[in-house]
Design an enzyme around this catalytic site. Structure first.
Site, PDB file in Angstrom:
ATOM      1  N   TRP A  19       0.826  -1.214   0.000  1.00 28.83           N
ATOM      2  CA  TRP A  19       0.000   0.000   0.000  1.00 28.83           C
ATOM      3  C   TRP A  19       0.855   1.256   0.000  1.00 28.83           C
ATOM      4  CZ3 TRP A  19      -4.386  -0.205  -2.138  1.00 28.83           C
ATOM      5  CH2 TRP A  19      -5.190  -1.349  -2.007  1.00 28.83           C
ATOM      6  N   ASP A  74      -2.087   6.676   6.223  1.00 31.64           N
ATOM      7  CA  ASP A  74      -3.136   5.846   5.618  1.00 31.64           C
ATOM      8  C   ASP A  74      -3.551   4.794   6.639  1.00 31.64           C
ATOM      9  OD1 ASP A  74      -4.734   4.074   4.287  1.00 31.64           O
ATOM     10  OD2 ASP A  74      -3.275   3.569   2.726  1.00 31.64           O
ATOM     11  N   LYS A 119     -12.962  -1.545   6.075  1.00 33.77           N
ATOM     12  CA  LYS A 119     -12.236  -2.473   6.941  1.00 33.77           C
ATOM     13  C   LYS A 119     -12.677  -2.362   8.392  1.00 33.77           C
ATOM     14  CE  LYS A 119      -9.133  -2.605   3.296  1.00 33.77           C
ATOM     15  NZ  LYS A 119      -8.239  -1.822   2.466  1.00 33.77           N
TER      16      LYS A 119
HETATM   17  C1  LIG Z   1      -7.685  -1.298   1.435  1.00 36.80           C
HETATM   18  C2  LIG Z   1      -6.600  -0.311   1.531  1.00 36.80           C
HETATM   19  C3  LIG Z   1      -6.469   0.742   0.619  1.00 36.80           C
HETATM   20  C4  LIG Z   1      -7.376   0.904  -0.573  1.00 36.80           C
HETATM   21  O1  LIG Z   1      -8.600   1.353  -0.204  1.00 36.80           O
HETATM   22  P1  LIG Z   1      -9.744   1.692  -1.287  1.00 36.80           P
HETATM   23  O2  LIG Z   1     -10.807   2.230  -0.404  1.00 36.80           O
HETATM   24  O3  LIG Z   1     -10.086   0.413  -1.968  1.00 36.80           O
HETATM   25  O4  LIG Z   1      -9.198   2.699  -2.227  1.00 36.80           O
HETATM   26  C5  LIG Z   1      -5.451   1.655   0.806  1.00 36.80           C
HETATM   27  N1  LIG Z   1      -4.607   1.539   1.845  1.00 36.80           N
HETATM   28  C6  LIG Z   1      -4.688   0.527   2.736  1.00 36.80           C
HETATM   29  C7  LIG Z   1      -3.719   0.457   3.873  1.00 36.80           C
HETATM   30  C8  LIG Z   1      -5.690  -0.422   2.609  1.00 36.80           C
HETATM   31  O5  LIG Z   1      -5.793  -1.416   3.498  1.00 36.80           O
END
Ligand SMILES: *Cc1c(COP(=O)(O)O)cnc(C)c1O
Length: 359
Positions: A101, A171, A195
């Site tokens: 990521w 993030d 999540k």
């Molecule tokens: C799932 C995830 C993403 C992507 O998220 P989207 O909402 O599908 O764009 C980005 N960063 C991390 C750490 C993730 O777990």
């Protein structure tokens, strides 16, 4: 009632109590005569829902008044470009690279500004996070970005990096709400909802007010934090139903003792699963002990030929989505806030039985 034990990395399971509550209010919210899905986002009923969700999130995360909370669309992936569009101002930005990521965030930022890598754990095949000493922040950069939890590699920071004078950007898609957090250390926190917050379609951005209004004049309105902040996340139609369900999740967390209690549960759940993996010669997790994720636990079997049988037998016992990410292989158990402890116990029992039969 859904009976599957859902180990998916995302969209992930929601608390059973939240689903029941949403179901009971699905076709008519309170005495409004209509579903939340049908309401005008500017009407008083939805405004009340939206304001309560924000107030509850602020309470749960102890977010100070000098931060705006935005309820946006586009996923965390849109933030990968929005962040440099708003904060880099054509200058450089500093990034820590800890896995899949981080790499995606870096690749998007490189379309917009110059990226300097403050630290990378690629040499370890992304099996640890860097120590503070290993992080070299470029003091001329406009911010430092990192990924507190790498959802695919199962690598997590258990400390907040010191970014010096630079705004720290995180993030938190797969770790937000998993434990108490000192929000005041951050310039910007973002997370896709699917999540640990609610259904897919909502992205939460928590931004310190001094970072608003920095986007260049030609920045598209939808990509400008200041536009969203000034309009209360209602510059256009927000992801209204998802916002509402996220509000139910925030209440669910409050009712269970807040983030301190979430942390207790998450620490307990993850440490018993790691314990079983470490005790056995059959299962393996490659991540350094101090960098292991509480949320996403990848593991391999001694013989990859057994992966298929493992997954089939797990599904026969209602345990779903244990297949590891295609880039890593093996298995991955994602055990976010909504995963009950006894479901983790069930997985552990299954793993031990499987090892007895096939180990
Ligand atoms: C799932 C995830 C993403 C992507 O998220 P989207 O909402 O599908 O764009 C980005 N960063 C991390 C750490 C993730 O777990």
């Amino acid at each position: 009632m859904s009976t599957a034990i859902n180990f998916s990395a995302g969209p992930a399971m929601l608390p059973a109590e939240v689903l029941q509550r949403a179901e009971s209010e699905l076709s008519e919210w309170r005495d409004s005569g209509m579903s939340v899905m049908e309401m005008s986002h500017r009407g008083k009923d939805f405004m009340a829902i939206a304001e309560k969700a924000e107030a509850d999130l602020r309470q749960v995360m102890q977010i100070g008044d000098d931060y705006k909370v935005l309820f946006l669309q586009g996923g965390a992936t849109t933030q990968f470009s929005m962040i440099p569009m708003n904060l880099a101002n054509g200058q450089t930005a500093s990034y820590i690279n800890t896995g899949a990521w981080s790499k995606k965030a870096i690749a998007e930022a490189q379309r917009i500004c110059e990226v300097k890598i403050a630290a990378s754990t690629e040499d370890s095949n992304f099996t640890c996070v860097p120590t503070q000493k290993e992080i070299e922040v470029d003091s001329d950069a406009s911010y430092l970005h990192y990924t507190p939890n790498e959802t695919i590699g199962g690598v997590e920071f258990h400390y907040i990096p010191d970014s010096g004078e630079l705004p720290l950007v995180a993030d938190m898609s797969s770790t937000i709400l998993s434990r108490p957090l000192d929000v005041s250390q951050f310039g910007l926190i973002y997370a896709g909802a699917q999540k640990n917050i609610g259904p897919a379609g909502l992205t939460i951005v928590i931004i310190r007010e001094d970072l608003l209004g920095l986007a260049p004049i030609n920045t598209p309105s939808m990509s400008n934090y200041d536009v969203h902040a000034k309009s209360g996340s209602m510059f256009n139609t927000p992801p209204a139903y998802t916002w509402y369900v996220a509000g139910l999740v925030f209440e669910w967390i409050q009712e269970r003792g807040g983030l301190a209690e979430m942390a207790n549960r998450n620490r307990r759940k993850s440490s018993k699963l790691y314990h079983v993996i470490d005790e056995s010669d059959f299962y393996n997790n490659p991540v350094r002990a101090d960098s292991r994720s509480w949320m996403n636990i990848p593991f391999t079997l001694a013989d990859a030929e057994l992966d298929k049988v493992f997954l089939e037998k797990a599904e026969a016992e209602s345990m779903y989505y244990l297949k590891g990410h295609r880039s890593v292989g093996g298995m991955r158990a994602s055990i976010y806030n909504a995963m009950p402890e006894d479901s983790v116990d069930q997985l552990i029992e299954f793993m031990q039985q499987f090892e007895k039969q096939h180990g």
